[in-house]
Design a protein around this motif. Structure first.
Motif, PDB file in Angstrom:
ATOM      1  N   LEU A   1      12.147   4.103  15.170  1.00  0.00           N
ATOM      2  CA  LEU A   1      12.534   2.747  14.807  1.00  0.00           C
ATOM      3  C   LEU A   1      12.865   1.876  16.012  1.00  0.00           C
ATOM      4  O   LEU A   1      13.017   0.682  15.885  1.00  0.00           O
ATOM      5  CB  LEU A   1      13.767   2.768  13.895  1.00  0.00           C
ATOM      6  CG  LEU A   1      13.500   2.948  12.413  1.00  0.00           C
ATOM      7  CD1 LEU A   1      14.819   2.930  11.676  1.00  0.00           C
ATOM      8  CD2 LEU A   1      12.610   1.851  11.885  1.00  0.00           C
ATOM      9  N   HIS A   2      13.014   2.523  17.150  1.00  0.00           N
ATOM     10  CA  HIS A   2      13.440   1.745  18.319  1.00  0.00           C
ATOM     11  C   HIS A   2      12.248   1.307  19.132  1.00  0.00           C
ATOM     12  O   HIS A   2      11.205   1.949  19.130  1.00  0.00           O
ATOM     13  CB  HIS A   2      14.360   2.581  19.210  1.00  0.00           C
ATOM     14  CG  HIS A   2      15.529   3.120  18.451  1.00  0.00           C
ATOM     15  ND1 HIS A   2      16.609   2.364  18.137  1.00  0.00           N
ATOM     16  CD2 HIS A   2      15.749   4.345  17.926  1.00  0.00           C
ATOM     17  CE1 HIS A   2      17.462   3.092  17.455  1.00  0.00           C
ATOM     18  NE2 HIS A   2      16.972   4.297  17.317  1.00  0.00           N
TER      19      HIS A   2
ATOM     20  N   ARG B   1       8.578  -3.933  23.550  1.00  0.00           N
ATOM     21  CA  ARG B   1       9.086  -5.217  23.073  1.00  0.00           C
ATOM     22  C   ARG B   1       8.351  -6.369  23.719  1.00  0.00           C
ATOM     23  O   ARG B   1       8.021  -7.367  23.087  1.00  0.00           O
ATOM     24  CB  ARG B   1      10.585  -5.304  23.387  1.00  0.00           C
ATOM     25  CG  ARG B   1      11.348  -6.205  22.478  1.00  0.00           C
ATOM     26  CD  ARG B   1      12.794  -6.242  22.922  1.00  0.00           C
ATOM     27  NE  ARG B   1      13.500  -5.020  22.564  1.00  0.00           N
ATOM     28  CZ  ARG B   1      14.179  -4.871  21.441  1.00  0.00           C
ATOM     29  NH1 ARG B   1      14.233  -5.838  20.582  1.00  0.00           N
ATOM     30  NH2 ARG B   1      14.791  -3.738  21.187  1.00  0.00           N
TER      31      ARG B   1
ATOM     32  N   LYS C   1       4.999  -6.675  22.213  1.00  0.00           N
ATOM     33  CA  LYS C   1       5.104  -7.246  20.860  1.00  0.00           C
ATOM     34  C   LYS C   1       5.316  -8.752  20.918  1.00  0.00           C
ATOM     35  O   LYS C   1       4.723  -9.504  20.157  1.00  0.00           O
ATOM     36  CB  LYS C   1       6.273  -6.571  20.150  1.00  0.00           C
ATOM     37  CG  LYS C   1       6.502  -7.111  18.762  1.00  0.00           C
ATOM     38  CD  LYS C   1       7.751  -6.493  18.198  1.00  0.00           C
ATOM     39  CE  LYS C   1       8.422  -7.504  17.385  1.00  0.00           C
ATOM     40  NZ  LYS C   1       9.602  -7.806  17.158  1.00  0.00           N
ATOM     41  N   ASP C   2       6.126  -9.179  21.846  1.00  0.00           N
ATOM     42  CA  ASP C   2       6.393 -10.614  21.909  1.00  0.00           C
ATOM     43  C   ASP C   2       5.186 -11.401  22.335  1.00  0.00           C
ATOM     44  O   ASP C   2       5.006 -12.546  21.945  1.00  0.00           O
ATOM     45  CB  ASP C   2       7.549 -10.883  22.890  1.00  0.00           C
ATOM     46  CG  ASP C   2       8.888 -10.559  22.267  1.00  0.00           C
ATOM     47  OD1 ASP C   2       9.830 -10.287  23.022  1.00  0.00           O
ATOM     48  OD2 ASP C   2       8.957 -10.583  21.027  1.00  0.00           O
ATOM     49  N   SER C   3       4.358 -10.767  23.177  1.00  0.00           N
ATOM     50  CA  SER C   3       3.229 -11.529  23.681  1.00  0.00           C
ATOM     51  C   SER C   3       2.003 -11.411  22.789  1.00  0.00           C
ATOM     52  O   SER C   3       0.950 -11.946  23.083  1.00  0.00           O
ATOM     53  CB  SER C   3       2.876 -11.054  25.087  1.00  0.00           C
ATOM     54  OG  SER C   3       2.598  -9.674  25.021  1.00  0.00           O
ATOM     55  N   LEU C   4       2.162 -10.721  21.679  1.00  0.00           N
ATOM     56  CA  LEU C   4       1.015 -10.523  20.800  1.00  0.00           C
ATOM     57  C   LEU C   4       0.704 -11.800  20.048  1.00  0.00           C
ATOM     58  O   LEU C   4       1.589 -12.477  19.552  1.00  0.00           O
ATOM     59  CB  LEU C   4       1.352  -9.403  19.806  1.00  0.00           C
ATOM     60  CG  LEU C   4       0.258  -9.024  18.811  1.00  0.00           C
ATOM     61  CD1 LEU C   4      -0.873  -8.379  19.555  1.00  0.00           C
ATOM     62  CD2 LEU C   4       0.823  -8.084  17.781  1.00  0.00           C
TER      63      LEU C   4
ATOM     64  N   LEU D   1      -0.629 -13.434  16.848  1.00  0.00           N
ATOM     65  CA  LEU D   1      -0.787 -12.996  15.467  1.00  0.00           C
ATOM     66  C   LEU D   1      -2.119 -13.476  14.927  1.00  0.00           C
ATOM     67  O   LEU D   1      -2.653 -14.476  15.394  1.00  0.00           O
ATOM     68  CB  LEU D   1       0.346 -13.576  14.626  1.00  0.00           C
ATOM     69  CG  LEU D   1       1.713 -13.056  15.053  1.00  0.00           C
ATOM     70  CD1 LEU D   1       2.788 -13.833  14.364  1.00  0.00           C
ATOM     71  CD2 LEU D   1       1.824 -11.590  14.724  1.00  0.00           C
TER      72      LEU D   1
ATOM     73  N   PHE E   1      -3.169 -14.994  12.189  1.00  0.00           N
ATOM     74  CA  PHE E   1      -3.356 -16.278  11.544  1.00  0.00           C
ATOM     75  C   PHE E   1      -2.704 -17.414  12.314  1.00  0.00           C
ATOM     76  O   PHE E   1      -2.542 -18.502  11.810  1.00  0.00           O
ATOM     77  CB  PHE E   1      -2.794 -16.239  10.126  1.00  0.00           C
ATOM     78  CG  PHE E   1      -3.541 -15.271   9.270  1.00  0.00           C
ATOM     79  CD1 PHE E   1      -2.984 -14.060   8.930  1.00  0.00           C
ATOM     80  CD2 PHE E   1      -4.831 -15.547   8.854  1.00  0.00           C
ATOM     81  CE1 PHE E   1      -3.677 -13.156   8.166  1.00  0.00           C
ATOM     82  CE2 PHE E   1      -5.532 -14.653   8.091  1.00  0.00           C
ATOM     83  CZ  PHE E   1      -4.954 -13.448   7.745  1.00  0.00           C
ATOM     84  N   GLN E   2      -2.345 -17.122  13.534  1.00  0.00           N
ATOM     85  CA  GLN E   2      -1.692 -18.144  14.327  1.00  0.00           C
ATOM     86  C   GLN E   2      -2.728 -18.939  15.070  1.00  0.00           C
ATOM     87  O   GLN E   2      -3.548 -18.377  15.785  1.00  0.00           O
ATOM     88  CB  GLN E   2      -0.740 -17.465  15.324  1.00  0.00           C
ATOM     89  CG  GLN E   2       0.310 -18.393  15.834  1.00  0.00           C
ATOM     90  CD  GLN E   2       1.347 -17.623  16.606  1.00  0.00           C
ATOM     91  OE1 GLN E   2       1.281 -16.403  16.673  1.00  0.00           O
ATOM     92  NE2 GLN E   2       2.266 -18.318  17.191  1.00  0.00           N
TER      93      GLN E   2
END
Lengths: 300, 451
Positions: free
Chosen positions: A240-241, A247, A250-253, A255, A257-258
């Motif tokens: 879960l961590h 991180r 993940k932040d730079s991914l 999305l 439909f963006q």
């Protein structure tokens, strides 16, 4: 502290309890306003006049106007001696007497009055007492009438306490720890947000106030009434961590439909960087590779 | 807003219908029934009074509450003949604002006012009303705030970017200046507006007799006097149609402050079981009867947080038509909650009436908060400016898995909660408690969920 309590005017409610008594604070406030040269009226209901005047020196005692309800509350003695009409008439008489100039009325105590009068009547009378000024809000604070009321909060339910709190401009709740008294003060200025203040103090024998520093909180043993918390993430089959690197990724991914800037650019550009799509077709043996348009013979 | 658009065209079209009917050379269609001659006598079905408009849903005549955002939440405005009850916040800071907005709207629209209070002189209340804003200055205020908000919201709306498309709660300045105005709280209303308006004041300490009589009547004397006063004004000024000479119809806006507080002589805030516990409910019942038969609307602020008997609050809510509750964050633990850091309190729409209707007019956004800026009082929906926290979603998922595993009370692990706010943790914990017994019983014993 005393100046700030007396500055606002209106009803000042002193809530005390059995452990932390408030009469000494009331007397300190009375002494302070007497020293300022104001008229001070005291309606004594719970203690006798001698006991109330004890501890004040003669200059202050001469300025106090004492209305005694303790000796004869039900007016059994000759009508000339005691205050006629009971506590309500006494309050209304105070209303008339303090119509000139700044004055302080000390009610000792409001609890006694609450037990002898219906609560709405007392509230209406207190409201009439504390809005003595002819043009409210415009007169300077020094001209207003101050009503100091001592209330023993353990004697009443939440109803009367709430009703009187909503009327009060300043509310002082007395408490303390380890022999040190503290006052939690709530100021309700008319068109502003209420402000809180907590002050540690002690009252000296001559009823002057001395401010104290807050005593250090001793570390109490934290009694945890709940069972020690179970950490559910320890025995999981999945993670879960997120580590720091994960991180960041993940932040730079972007999305799906963006509609980000890159996608917009990619759509706008005619596709120089990407190759246009090709279809690679391997014909089978059974395919009919007639290049003619099969719909040619249709008369469309 | 569609409602604003139709309101203007609606009244214009009825006007034109009337005009076409009266000038009988325009159309060949004849109107059946007695032809109305002149402007008086109700030939127009919709009463065209200044400051009112018909509701788009059921044609009910509406007046503005003074706050266009609140009008929108109440389905267009406050219906004429109904009571708007405001449950005061704990320190009575924000409910007087709504009260003042209502009265100021009445003055600007030219309605008659009736102000009743036991605490303040009505003349002083009227002096402190906010000044109306003209449309241009409101737009400037709005733009300043929008600029400051835009930079924040661009960063946050990464995952829940579709929420950016949700319309904000506030409506822009209404194009027709006849319904719903904006006010500047920092300025007082100009004196000439008050002088030209027609107002009646009821100040209880002046009206009530000084001798204390324990009257055996069921209604507290203060309430009785107020009802008589209202009835007199309605009858004399002709708001109930009793004075047929009056051609120009007008609305009476009644404002009653702090009803139910001990200053009105009611002990409903002091004791739980009192002998006169029905006087407040009887007052509301009679008041509603008076309102329904006249062209008036009433706003009442009531300190319901002081009322000791909770059954009375339920009765009072049933006897009022629209009930709005204010909850301010001052002094409560929500003050430090990051969820609420931009706002000063929550607004709860507790009840909306069903007038000539089968359904309610409830807005979609349930979590509403208000904010008192320097000049304006604004109402916003909280969810529209907050993203769905991905950690929150993760937490909900793992809770569903983990509940059958541990029969003890579930405590959230500390390192997962670094982005979850404290109050939402508590809410989740409570929902976990609700889920707990159910899941435990169906799981039955220490069975692990295997995937």
């Amino acid at each position: 502290m005393l100046e700030s309590l007396l500055a606002l005017g209106g009803l000042v409610l002193l809530r005390d309890s059995v452990e932390w008594e408030g009469r000494s604070l009331l007397k300190a406030l009375v002494k302070k306003s007497a020293l300022c040269g104001e008229q001070v009226h005291v309606l004594g209901c719970e203690v006798s006049e001698e006991e109330f005047r004890e501890g004040f020196d003669s200059s202050i005692n001469s300025r106090l106007v004492y209305h005694d309800l303790f000796r004869d509350p039900l007016s059994w003695s000759k009508p000339g001696k005691a205050l006629p009409g009971g506590p309500l008439e006494a309050l209304r008489a105070l209303d008339k007497k303090t119509s000139s100039g700044p004055a302080t009325i000390a009610l000792d105590s409001l609890s006694w009055l609450l037990h002898h009068l219906p609560c709405p009547t007392l509230c209406q009378t207190l409201h009439a007492l504390s809005r003595q000024d002819s043009c409210p809000g415009d007169s300077p604070p020094g001209e207003q009438v101050r009503v100091l009321g001592l209330l023993h909060e353990e004697l009443h339910g939440p109803g009367p306490l709430g009703a009187l709190s909503s009327l009060a401009q300043t509310e002082v709740t007395l408490s303390g720890t380890m022999g040190q008294a503290s006052a939690h003060i709530l100021y309700r200025r008319p068109r502003q947000h209420p402000t809180h203040q907590t002050q540690w103090f002690s009252i000296l024998p001559d009823f002057s106030l001395e401010l104290q520093v807050e005593p250090p909180l001793e570390s109490q043993p934290r009694s945890d009434p709940h069972t020690p918390s179970v950490d559910p993430t320890t025995h999981l089959t999945f993670n879960l961590h997120l580590s720091k690197k994960e991180r960041e990724v993940k932040d730079s991914l972007t999305l799906p439909f963006q509609f980000s800037l890159e996608k917009q650019q990619a759509l706008l550009r005619p596709g120089l960087s990407q190759a246009t799509s090709h279809i690679f077709y391997e014909p089978d043996a059974y395919d009919d590779l007639d290049q003619e348009d099969p719909d040619d013979d249709l008369d469309v | 807003m569609a409602a604003a658009g139709t309101c203007g065209t609606g009244t214009r079209s009825t006007g034109s219908v009337v005009a076409a009917a009266s000038t009988n050379n325009v159309t060949s269609f004849q109107r059946r029934g007695p032809r109305a001659s002149g402007a008086d006598s109700g030939c127009s079905r919709l009463v065209s009074i200044a400051g009112t408009r018909p509701s788009v849903r059921n044609g009910q005549l509406l007046v503005s509450t003074g706050l266009p955002a609140l009008d929108q939440l109440l389905g267009g405005g406050l219906a004429v003949g109904t009571v708007l009850l405001i449950e005061e916040d704990k320190y009575n800071i924000y409910s007087p604002l709504l009260f003042k907005y209502f009265l100021a709207e009445g003055i600007v629209s030219g309605h008659a006012l009736l102000v009743a209070s036991a605490k303040e002189d009505p003349a002083d209340i009227l002096q402190k009303l906010p000044a109306p804003l003209i449309d241009d200055s409101y737009k400037k205020e709005c733009d300043e705030d929008v600029c400051s908000h835009k930079t924040e919201s661009d960063i946050k709306m990464k995952i829940a970017w579709r929420y950016q498309l949700l319309p904000k709660m506030e409506a822009g300045p209404v194009s027709s200046s006849r319904f719903g105005h904006y006010y500047d709280i920092s300025k007082r209303i100009p004196q000439e507006l008050i002088e030209t308006s027609k107002w009646h004041g009821f100040f209880l300490p002046e009206k009530i007799s000084s001798t204390f009589n324990a009257e055996p009547c069921s209604l507290t004397s203060g309430y009785m006097k107020l009802l008589q006063f209202i009835q007199n004004i309605i009858y004399e000024e002709g708001f109930d149609g009793s004075n047929p000479q009056k051609k120009q119809k007008n609305i009476l806006r009644i404002g009653i402050q702090n009803l139910g507080s001990p200053l009105w002589g009611d002990d409903i805030c002091c004791t739980e079981n009192s002998d006169t516990s029905h006087s407040l409910t009887k007052f509301l019942y009679i008041l509603r009867g008076l309102l329904r038969s006249s062209l008036s609307a009433c706003i009442i602020t009531m300190p319901t947080h002081l009322i000791q008997n909770k059954a009375v609050i339920a009765r009072v809510t049933n006897l009022s038509d629209t009930v709005v509750g204010l909850e301010s964050f001052i002094g409560s633990e929500k003050e430090t909650n990051p969820l609420y850091k931009d706002y000063h309190g929550l607004i709860h729409i507790r009840q909306i009436p069903r007038l000539n209707n089968l359904i309610y007019d409830i807005s979609d956004v349930k979590d509403l908060a208000f904010k008192l800026k320097k000049k304006l009082f604004t109402i916003e929906g909280i969810l529209s400016t907050q993203e769905l926290n991905p950690h929150l979603l993760q937490l909900l998922y793992c809770k569903w898995i983990l509940l059958p595993l541990s029969h003890q009370r579930l405590h959230l692990p500390p390192d997962l909660s670094d982005t979850v706010s404290r109050s939402s943790k508590q809410d989740l914990a409570e929902s976990a408690k609700l889920l707990g017994p159910g899941c435990g019983m169906t799981a039955g014993g220490k069975k692990h969920l295997d995937f």
